[in-house]
Design a protein around this motif. Sequence first.
Motif, short mmCIF file in Angstrom:
data_model
loop_
_atom_site.label_atom_id
_atom_site.label_comp_id
_atom_site.label_asym_id
_atom_site.label_seq_id
_atom_site.Cartn_x
_atom_site.Cartn_y
_atom_site.Cartn_z
N PHE A 114 -10.41 6.03 -10.26
CA PHE A 114 -11.71 5.46 -10.62
C PHE A 114 -12.26 6.22 -11.82
N CYS A 115 -13.22 5.58 -12.49
CA CYS A 115 -13.84 6.16 -13.68
C CYS A 115 -15.09 5.35 -13.99
N LEU A 116 -15.73 5.65 -15.10
CA LEU A 116 -16.77 4.78 -15.63
C LEU A 116 -16.04 3.74 -16.47
N TRP A 117 -15.94 2.52 -15.93
CA TRP A 117 -15.19 1.46 -16.57
C TRP A 117 -16.04 0.76 -17.62
N THR A 118 -15.38 0.26 -18.64
CA THR A 118 -16.05 -0.59 -19.61
C THR A 118 -16.39 -1.91 -18.93
N LEU A 119 -17.63 -2.33 -19.09
CA LEU A 119 -18.12 -3.58 -18.50
C LEU A 119 -18.12 -4.65 -19.58
N LEU A 120 -17.40 -5.73 -19.30
CA LEU A 120 -17.32 -6.85 -20.23
C LEU A 120 -17.97 -8.07 -19.60
N ASP A 121 -18.68 -8.84 -20.41
CA ASP A 121 -19.28 -10.07 -19.90
C ASP A 121 -18.22 -11.16 -19.82
N GLY A 122 -18.60 -12.35 -19.40
CA GLY A 122 -17.67 -13.44 -19.21
C GLY A 122 -16.94 -13.85 -20.48
N ALA A 123 -17.54 -13.56 -21.64
CA ALA A 123 -16.91 -13.89 -22.92
C ALA A 123 -16.01 -12.76 -23.42
N GLY A 124 -15.92 -11.67 -22.63
CA GLY A 124 -15.08 -10.54 -23.02
C GLY A 124 -15.75 -9.55 -23.96
N PRO A 183 -23.23 -12.77 -12.11
CA PRO A 183 -22.70 -12.80 -13.47
C PRO A 183 -21.17 -12.72 -13.48
N ASP A 184 -20.58 -13.35 -14.47
CA ASP A 184 -19.15 -13.28 -14.68
C ASP A 184 -18.88 -12.00 -15.49
N PHE A 185 -18.05 -11.12 -14.96
CA PHE A 185 -17.77 -9.87 -15.64
C PHE A 185 -16.38 -9.37 -15.31
N ARG A 186 -15.94 -8.41 -16.11
CA ARG A 186 -14.70 -7.69 -15.85
C ARG A 186 -14.97 -6.21 -16.10
N LEU A 187 -14.22 -5.38 -15.39
CA LEU A 187 -14.24 -3.94 -15.61
C LEU A 187 -12.86 -3.54 -16.08
N ARG A 188 -12.79 -2.67 -17.06
CA ARG A 188 -11.49 -2.17 -17.50
C ARG A 188 -11.60 -0.68 -17.80
N VAL A 189 -10.48 -0.01 -17.68
CA VAL A 189 -10.41 1.39 -18.07
C VAL A 189 -10.74 1.46 -19.56
N ALA A 232 -21.74 -2.45 -9.94
CA ALA A 232 -21.84 -1.27 -9.08
C ALA A 232 -21.30 -1.57 -7.68
N ARG A 233 -21.52 -2.77 -7.19
CA ARG A 233 -20.94 -3.14 -5.88
C ARG A 233 -19.41 -3.14 -5.96
N GLU A 234 -18.86 -3.65 -7.04
CA GLU A 234 -17.41 -3.60 -7.23
C GLU A 234 -16.94 -2.15 -7.29
N THR A 235 -17.70 -1.31 -7.96
CA THR A 235 -17.37 0.12 -8.04
C THR A 235 -17.33 0.74 -6.64
N LEU A 236 -18.31 0.43 -5.81
CA LEU A 236 -18.32 0.98 -4.45
C LEU A 236 -17.05 0.61 -3.70
N GLU A 237 -16.60 -0.62 -3.83
CA GLU A 237 -15.36 -1.05 -3.18
C GLU A 237 -14.17 -0.26 -3.71
N ARG A 238 -14.13 -0.05 -5.00
CA ARG A 238 -12.99 0.64 -5.62
C ARG A 238 -12.96 2.13 -5.26
#
Length: 179
Positions: free
Chosen positions: A70-80, A16-22, A121-127
């Motif tokens: 790190f934190c619990l980031w807001t998860l946004l889909d590809g459309a924001g 999936p296309d996603f972004r994480l933000r504070v 979650a995989r991105e979170t593990l890297e961060r």
Amino acid sequence: MTDLLHAAAARPAGGPDFRLRVPTEEDAYAWHRVFDDPEVMEYHGGRSAELSVYQEFTARQRRHDAERGFCLWTLLDGAGQVVGFTGAQPWPHPWGPVGEVEIGWRLARPAWGRGYATAAARETLERVRAAGVGRVVAMVNARNERSVAVTRRLGMTLMEAAPIPGRAGELAHRYGLEL
């Protein structure tokens, strides 16, 4: 820390296309809205929290990011659009794995089954690894088969089962992963 984290590099082909933000102050309203669903909240007390709880929660996550990276980031889909959160935080309760860093996720019902939880979650593990964390846990209601499946896809190992305080007969599974 950057307010916007793009996860394209960590996403496998076809993911999936996603972004994480504070989380922003406005995300408290979005989290309140997308989590106001009995199915989403089934393993989190059964109903959505008041808006003030999400306002405090997002503020706490901004502090975690500033202090820990790190934190619990807001998860946004590809459309924001906000579809939930994914990330890590120090375990926030007086029971369970006190002192541990917990990885977690919660998604809006329309986002279920689309790969967001595992990919983010995989991105979170890297961060968290980059932030110097050597081990994470995930506390999952034993009946929550979807979240249990995410822990397996992440390679986490079941460490123990323990009663959830205040929820008669409910068990939490503690999963662990060395980074």
